[in-house]
Design an enzyme around this catalytic site. Structure first.
Site, PDB file in Angstrom:
ATOM      1  CE  LYS A 289      -4.319   1.554   2.123  1.00 21.81           C
ATOM      2  NZ  LYS A 289      -5.309   1.307   3.186  1.00 21.81           N
ATOM      3  CD  GLU A 375     -18.565  -2.955   9.682  1.00 21.67           C
ATOM      4  OE1 GLU A 375     -17.754  -2.099   9.273  1.00 21.67           O
ATOM      5  OE2 GLU A 375     -18.758  -4.054   9.092  1.00 21.67           O
ATOM      6  NE  ARG A 403     -20.108  -3.687   6.427  1.00 22.20           N
ATOM      7  CZ  ARG A 403     -19.750  -4.165   5.233  1.00 22.20           C
ATOM      8  NH1 ARG A 403     -20.139  -3.561   4.129  1.00 22.20           N
ATOM      9  NH2 ARG A 403     -18.998  -5.235   5.143  1.00 22.20           N
TER      10      ARG A 403
END
Length: 642
Positions: A289, A375, A403
């Site tokens: 990344k 979640e 969610r």
């Protein structure tokens, strides 16, 4: 540095078709130029930088090998889609990213045929890709036809159960589809959990790297004379290393790990898979990344979300702050309480920085839990903590709490467990647009029996609500607060709890009462200042609670005024609807009260600056002023001002 980068190879690419005749060397140069163009664009607009930089070579290789848009590339979350947009006919608009009327920061079906599936939340790509694969085999015929379905999903997103539900189903259906696991060892925060450790073990041990890349591949894709040897090597490695792969057990052929920045390796693997795959296959690509931009590589979050920045130094150009952010106010209040109460703990779902829990985690590591992008688990885990005698704060963005709604209902509300929900990013959030707007939590929480739902009007009120939640052991309680800085009010050092269900009067007036829920209170006050210049002096009240309502205060406002207006940063069905229900039940409308409710409109509002978004929503001070004049029968605002 304001000049755009020199990009002679990229200048030849208008659509992916222009890449088909390029050599591997040219595609390498193209990738370098796409990386520079991405950095340059995000330095102007701000946005998600590190994720896109990590997939530049993969993006180029995918578009060079596959026939998009007939072949569908589904980017999970799609933080990483800027290079994809540059290569798919949107380069001329790339410096409008996340701006009003500009390109979305995520994939968006209405924006381009190269965006087959919209995304902004994680772990949906494999389910969507499987849907495309089944539609293809059933003869579905969208505009561009249906070819291969390719899901690109990060290792962080693989921590969510939905990804495994999809893989389990895909393995059962045995449809040809491709999943690329973009393994950069980092989602937004460093990855957590057993899956991250498992992936690390897969490619630990450099001496076996090349052998594992061959032997753990899809043996059926190799030329027949090599298959027996590969099978033997594979079985040997299973015994020597990790004992097989979870992905193969789920029915996927596994290929990798491969170097996600090695163009020749990527092209070879992707071309082989395109030519020979018959069922579901997973390609495990290792990437970095922030790759290729030193400031992003050096940043703790690898440049996940950045504001405008200097391309040379990477220094971000943030506007000076006159007040602490609401998130930091929540963080400090919770830290202060945790120092006095060792039963207070905190739970977040891969967002310790975004939710303000990083400092809590640093100070109270044993009481702070980052459960990954999960979640549903975060909510039920918090319920278990509460049932076990702890005082959990489950800190989630409003849009992510959606969610876990089933768990909020069944595991928290029905059992009346005292989970404290700290709901960040309430209301409209600006550049992230509709996908991240906190529009619905008031509605979906305040209709649950036994729930307490609060909204802070300013930083001081937020501090008091954190204290209130900590002391509330009778059932679930939630408090919401927006993104960004507060209004600059003084924050009490020794904040006292708020009596449950009690609002507060801000200003006594006459004729019209305005009942505010949340941080639109500042806009209400600004509107009333303008109205005062015309001799109109509304009463202002801060509701604080959507549930339970302050019945006494609301009924008094209704009795003492000819009109009542509610204002909130939520969708239809929230605070205003509960007030209307109360007034109807009490027969107040029978006596001629004029009632108006100002809410977010019944539409998804596109990205813009927050004030512009609230202008579209009709919830800024001038709209509140106009609403008061309208309810009083003064229709021409301009004439009234004259």
């Amino acid at each position: 540095m304001t000049d755009r980068p020199h990009t002679p190879t990229l200048d030849r690419v208008v659509t992916p078709t222009d890449m088909k005749s390029m050599s591997a060397a040219e595609l390498c140069r193209l990738a370098d130029e796409v990386r520079q163009e991405t950095i340059s664009a995000v330095s102007v607009t701000g946005g998600h930088l590190g994720a896109g930089l990590g997939v530049v070579e993969l993006t180029v290789a995918l578009h060079a090998v596959f026939d998009t848009p007939k072949d569908r590339i589904i980017w999970d979350v799609s933080h990483q889609c800027y290079p994809h947009k540059i290569l798919t006919g949107r380069r001329d608009r790339i410096r409008t990213l996340r701006q009003r009327d500009g390109l979305s920061g995520f994939t968006k079906r209405s924006e381009s045929p190269y965006d087959p599936f919209g995304a902004a939340h994680s772990s949906t790509s494999i389910s969507a890709a499987l849907g495309f694969a089944v539609a293809r085999d059933l003869g579905g015929a969208p505009e561009h036809g249906l070819g291969d379905a390719i899901a690109v999903i990060g290792d962080g997103s693989m921590s969510a159960g939905m990804a495994y539900e999809a893989m389990n189903n895909a393995g059962h259906l045995k449809k040809r589809m491709i999943v690329i696991l973009n393994d950069n060892e980092m989602s937004i925060a460093p990855p957590v959990g057993a899956m991250s450790s498992y992936l690390s073990r897969l490619y630990a041990g450099a001496p076996f790297q090349e052998l594992k890349a061959a032997a753990k591949g899809a043996v059926s894709l190799l030329p027949e004379p090599f298959q027996l040897g590969a099978k033997r090597a594979k079985e040997m490695l299973k015994g020597m290393t990790v004992g097989g792969t979870l992905f193969e057990e789920l029915g996927f052929s596994y290929l990798g790990p491969i170097d996600g920045h090695d163009m020749e390796q990527l092209l070879g693997v992707l071309r082989t898979v395109k030519d020979r795959a018959t069922g579901p296959i997973l390609i495990h690509a290792i990437t970095k990344k922030g790759k290729g931009y030193a400031p992003a590589e050096a940043a703790s979050d690898k440049g996940h979300g950045v504001s405008k920045f200097d391309m040379v130094t990477g220094e971000q150009k943030k506007a000076p702050s006159n007040a602490p952010s609401y998130t930091s106010v929540f963080s400090k209040a919770l830290l202060d309480l945790a120092a006095k109460d060792d039963k207070i703990c905190a739970v977040t779902a891969a967002m310790p920085d975004g939710t303000g829990l990083k400092q809590f985690m640093d100070r109270y590591a044993s009481r702070c839990f980052d459960v990954g992008i999960a979640e549903q688990h975060a909510v039920t885990f918090s319920a278990g903590l509460a049932a076990g005698g702890m005082r959990p704060f489950c800190a989630l963005y409003s849009t992510f709490l959606q969610r876990g709604y089933d768990q909020v209902v069944h595991d928290v509300a029905i059992q009346r467990l005292p989970v404290r929900f700290a709901i960040d990013r309430a209301g409209l959030v600006g550049a992230d647009g509709a996908t991240h707007a906190g529009a619905f939590d008031v509605g979906f929480l305040s209709n649950l029996p036994g729930f307490v739902v609060m909204a802070a009007a300013d930083e001081a009120e937020l501090t008091r609500m954190v204290v209130t939640a900590a002391q509330h052991d009778e059932g679930p309680i939630a408090f919401r607060f927006p993104r960004g800085e507060g209004v600059g009010v003084e924050i009490p050092e020794d904040a006292k709890p708020i009596e449950i269900g009690k609002g507060r009067m801000i200003r006594e007036g006459k004729g019209v009462a305005i009942l505010s829920f949340g941080t639109r209170l500042q806009e209400v006050e600004a509107a009333c200042e303008a109205l005062a210049a015309r001799g109109i002096t509304p009463t202002i009240a801060d509701a604080r609670f959507a549930k339970p309502l302050d019945r006494e205060m609301i009924l008094k406002l209704a009795a003492d005024h000819e009109a009542l207006i509610t204002v909130e940063e939520g969708a239809i069905g929230g605070f205003g609807s509960h007030v209307a229900q109360l007034l109807a039940d009490e027969g107040v409308f029978d006596h001629g009260l004029k009632y108006r409710s100002m809410v977010l409109p019944d539409t998804f509002i596109d990205q813009a600056g927050p004030r512009d978004m609230y202008s579209v929503a009709g919830l800024n001070s001038e709209h509140i002023e106009a609403k008061v004049l309208d309810v009083l029968g003064i229709a021409d605002l301009g004439a009234a001002r004259a």
